[in-house]
Design a protein around this motif. Sequence first.
Motif, PDB file in Angstrom:
ATOM      1  N   TRP A 238      -5.166   2.706 -11.936  1.00 49.38           N
ATOM      2  CA  TRP A 238      -5.296   1.487 -11.143  1.00 49.38           C
ATOM      3  C   TRP A 238      -4.383   0.408 -11.719  1.00 49.38           C
ATOM      4  O   TRP A 238      -4.054   0.415 -12.904  1.00 49.38           O
ATOM      5  CB  TRP A 238      -6.740   0.985 -11.153  1.00 49.38           C
ATOM      6  CG  TRP A 238      -7.702   1.895 -10.433  1.00 49.38           C
ATOM      7  CD1 TRP A 238      -7.402   2.907  -9.579  1.00 49.38           C
ATOM      8  CD2 TRP A 238      -9.134   1.868 -10.539  1.00 49.38           C
ATOM      9  NE1 TRP A 238      -8.537   3.523  -9.137  1.00 49.38           N
ATOM     10  CE2 TRP A 238      -9.632   2.905  -9.709  1.00 49.38           C
ATOM     11  CE3 TRP A 238     -10.034   1.081 -11.236  1.00 49.38           C
ATOM     12  CZ2 TRP A 238     -10.995   3.159  -9.561  1.00 49.38           C
ATOM     13  CZ3 TRP A 238     -11.381   1.338 -11.098  1.00 49.38           C
ATOM     14  CH2 TRP A 238     -11.858   2.359 -10.261  1.00 49.38           C
ATOM     15  N   LEU A 239      -3.989  -0.545 -10.858  1.00 45.40           N
ATOM     16  CA  LEU A 239      -3.136  -1.644 -11.289  1.00 45.40           C
ATOM     17  C   LEU A 239      -3.985  -2.846 -11.649  1.00 45.40           C
ATOM     18  O   LEU A 239      -4.959  -3.168 -10.954  1.00 45.40           O
ATOM     19  CB  LEU A 239      -2.151  -2.006 -10.170  1.00 45.40           C
ATOM     20  CG  LEU A 239      -1.245  -0.868  -9.672  1.00 45.40           C
ATOM     21  CD1 LEU A 239      -0.370  -1.351  -8.516  1.00 45.40           C
ATOM     22  CD2 LEU A 239      -0.384  -0.325 -10.807  1.00 45.40           C
ATOM     23  N   LEU A 240      -3.638  -3.527 -12.734  1.00 39.86           N
ATOM     24  CA  LEU A 240      -4.374  -4.706 -13.196  1.00 39.86           C
ATOM     25  C   LEU A 240      -3.446  -5.915 -13.137  1.00 39.86           C
ATOM     26  O   LEU A 240      -2.345  -5.895 -13.704  1.00 39.86           O
ATOM     27  CB  LEU A 240      -4.869  -4.493 -14.629  1.00 39.86           C
ATOM     28  CG  LEU A 240      -5.842  -3.327 -14.825  1.00 39.86           C
ATOM     29  CD1 LEU A 240      -5.962  -2.964 -16.292  1.00 39.86           C
ATOM     30  CD2 LEU A 240      -7.208  -3.670 -14.257  1.00 39.86           C
ATOM     31  N   PRO A 248      -4.023   1.736  -6.054  1.00 38.31           N
ATOM     32  CA  PRO A 248      -2.778   2.292  -5.522  1.00 38.31           C
ATOM     33  C   PRO A 248      -3.008   3.178  -4.306  1.00 38.31           C
ATOM     34  O   PRO A 248      -2.220   3.194  -3.374  1.00 38.31           O
ATOM     35  CB  PRO A 248      -2.214   3.109  -6.687  1.00 38.31           C
ATOM     36  CG  PRO A 248      -2.838   2.507  -7.902  1.00 38.31           C
ATOM     37  CD  PRO A 248      -4.195   2.068  -7.475  1.00 38.31           C
ATOM     38  N   GLN A 249      -4.107   3.911  -4.330  1.00 37.97           N
ATOM     39  CA  GLN A 249      -4.387   4.803  -3.216  1.00 37.97           C
ATOM     40  C   GLN A 249      -4.569   4.009  -1.928  1.00 37.97           C
ATOM     41  O   GLN A 249      -4.087   4.392  -0.868  1.00 37.97           O
ATOM     42  CB  GLN A 249      -5.657   5.611  -3.505  1.00 37.97           C
ATOM     43  CG  GLN A 249      -5.965   6.662  -2.441  1.00 37.97           C
ATOM     44  CD  GLN A 249      -7.164   7.515  -2.806  1.00 37.97           C
ATOM     45  OE1 GLN A 249      -7.554   7.582  -3.962  1.00 37.97           O
ATOM     46  NE2 GLN A 249      -7.739   8.176  -1.827  1.00 37.97           N
ATOM     47  N   GLN A 250      -5.259   2.863  -2.043  1.00 42.65           N
ATOM     48  CA  GLN A 250      -5.469   2.025  -0.866  1.00 42.65           C
ATOM     49  C   GLN A 250      -4.150   1.452  -0.381  1.00 42.65           C
ATOM     50  O   GLN A 250      -3.870   1.390   0.816  1.00 42.65           O
ATOM     51  CB  GLN A 250      -6.443   0.890  -1.211  1.00 42.65           C
ATOM     52  CG  GLN A 250      -6.860   0.020  -0.032  1.00 42.65           C
ATOM     53  CD  GLN A 250      -7.650   0.765   1.006  1.00 42.65           C
ATOM     54  OE1 GLN A 250      -7.086   1.226   1.991  1.00 42.65           O
ATOM     55  NE2 GLN A 250      -8.940   0.915   0.790  1.00 42.65           N
ATOM     56  N   GLU A 251      -3.303   1.036  -1.352  1.00 40.67           N
ATOM     57  CA  GLU A 251      -2.005   0.499  -0.976  1.00 40.67           C
ATOM     58  C   GLU A 251      -1.160   1.563  -0.288  1.00 40.67           C
ATOM     59  O   GLU A 251      -0.454   1.296   0.679  1.00 40.67           O
ATOM     60  CB  GLU A 251      -1.282  -0.023  -2.225  1.00 40.67           C
ATOM     61  CG  GLU A 251      -1.917  -1.273  -2.818  1.00 40.67           C
ATOM     62  CD  GLU A 251      -1.138  -1.791  -4.012  1.00 40.67           C
ATOM     63  OE1 GLU A 251      -0.188  -1.112  -4.440  1.00 40.67           O
ATOM     64  OE2 GLU A 251      -1.478  -2.871  -4.506  1.00 40.67           O
ATOM     65  N   GLN A 252      -1.244   2.806  -0.766  1.00 39.43           N
ATOM     66  CA  GLN A 252      -0.484   3.890  -0.159  1.00 39.43           C
ATOM     67  C   GLN A 252      -0.984   4.173   1.256  1.00 39.43           C
ATOM     68  O   GLN A 252      -0.199   4.431   2.164  1.00 39.43           O
ATOM     69  CB  GLN A 252      -0.598   5.155  -1.015  1.00 39.43           C
ATOM     70  CG  GLN A 252       0.265   6.317  -0.533  1.00 39.43           C
ATOM     71  CD  GLN A 252       1.747   5.968  -0.538  1.00 39.43           C
ATOM     72  OE1 GLN A 252       2.252   5.433  -1.520  1.00 39.43           O
ATOM     73  NE2 GLN A 252       2.434   6.266   0.554  1.00 39.43           N
ATOM     74  N   LEU A 253      -2.322   4.123   1.411  1.00 45.98           N
ATOM     75  CA  LEU A 253      -2.886   4.333   2.742  1.00 45.98           C
ATOM     76  C   LEU A 253      -2.403   3.271   3.722  1.00 45.98           C
ATOM     77  O   LEU A 253      -2.072   3.555   4.870  1.00 45.98           O
ATOM     78  CB  LEU A 253      -4.424   4.310   2.667  1.00 45.98           C
ATOM     79  CG  LEU A 253      -5.092   5.521   2.019  1.00 45.98           C
ATOM     80  CD1 LEU A 253      -6.582   5.276   1.853  1.00 45.98           C
ATOM     81  CD2 LEU A 253      -4.854   6.771   2.865  1.00 45.98           C
ATOM     82  N   GLN A 254      -2.359   2.006   3.229  1.00 42.43           N
ATOM     83  CA  GLN A 254      -1.894   0.926   4.077  1.00 42.43           C
ATOM     84  C   GLN A 254      -0.415   1.093   4.410  1.00 42.43           C
ATOM     85  O   GLN A 254       0.019   0.864   5.538  1.00 42.43           O
ATOM     86  CB  GLN A 254      -2.144  -0.416   3.386  1.00 42.43           C
ATOM     87  CG  GLN A 254      -3.626  -0.778   3.269  1.00 42.43           C
ATOM     88  CD  GLN A 254      -3.843  -2.033   2.455  1.00 42.43           C
ATOM     89  OE1 GLN A 254      -2.959  -2.505   1.747  1.00 42.43           O
ATOM     90  NE2 GLN A 254      -5.043  -2.590   2.567  1.00 42.43           N
TER      91      GLN A 254
END
Length: 284
Positions: A238-240, A248-254
Amino acid sequence: MAYDELRSLIAELQGNLERRQLDAAVPLLSKAKRTLLQLNTLIPSTSTPQPLLSLAREVLELGAITSIRQQDAAAFTRYYQQLQPFYDAERHLQSTLGSSAQIDLTTSQRSKITGLYLLLLLSMGNNTDFHTVLEGLVVEASLKGYNVEDDPYIKYPVELDRSLMEGSYDKVWRETKSERVPSEDFGLFSSILVGTIRSEIADCSEKAYPSLPISNAKNLLFLDSEGAVVEFAQARGWLLKDGRIYFPQQEQLQADQAQKDISSASATIIENAIGYARELETIV
């Protein structure tokens, strides 16, 4: 002679386990199992003398406890499976011979080891085997006229299972930290269970939120400090940034969805353009 040797080894093993001297317990355990092998008693039979049956069961139970304290779940499972024929044989002798059966059940740790096995299955997410074992215990208890949850070693994993089915993860967390834990040997599998729950919550969080404040994640993941959250986040990639966790997974999904929208829009534009060109050809 063999009986006396086994009793001596069992006494030594118990002493080493009480003193947490696992390095000394392991060779004694191996020696005791070799003795059982020589006596052809690692697997019980109808010809196994009753006193030897109890001694063999004690050796395997001590092996199970040793494996727990070595944090070796696979070895514990093997010991649990090895013990089942001994428990079955002792139950059969009790039911057929009654009070005349010369079986020393005062040393039996069946209840504790069964409760630990249930907790292990729960921590592994193996609900099918958990409920299969539990159903057998319920039937046995009802035949003897008591409730299976009268036993604190069995009651503990059963209550944790109920809380998990309700989604009450906070209750599970409290139970694993409370004084209601039947014995310290349950601590290892309890921590594995909490780790499993933590991973499930993390998986859901990645899909549900684009980001979370570190302070909120601490409570959500049942971690003791924000430093522990940072370590957990880094381990999962995860990014902090600025006191928040970004998934990151959510960002990739978006990003994938945005690309999909762009592709869909481009396809519509191209399709409209081709249609318009065909109309011009018709006019000409």
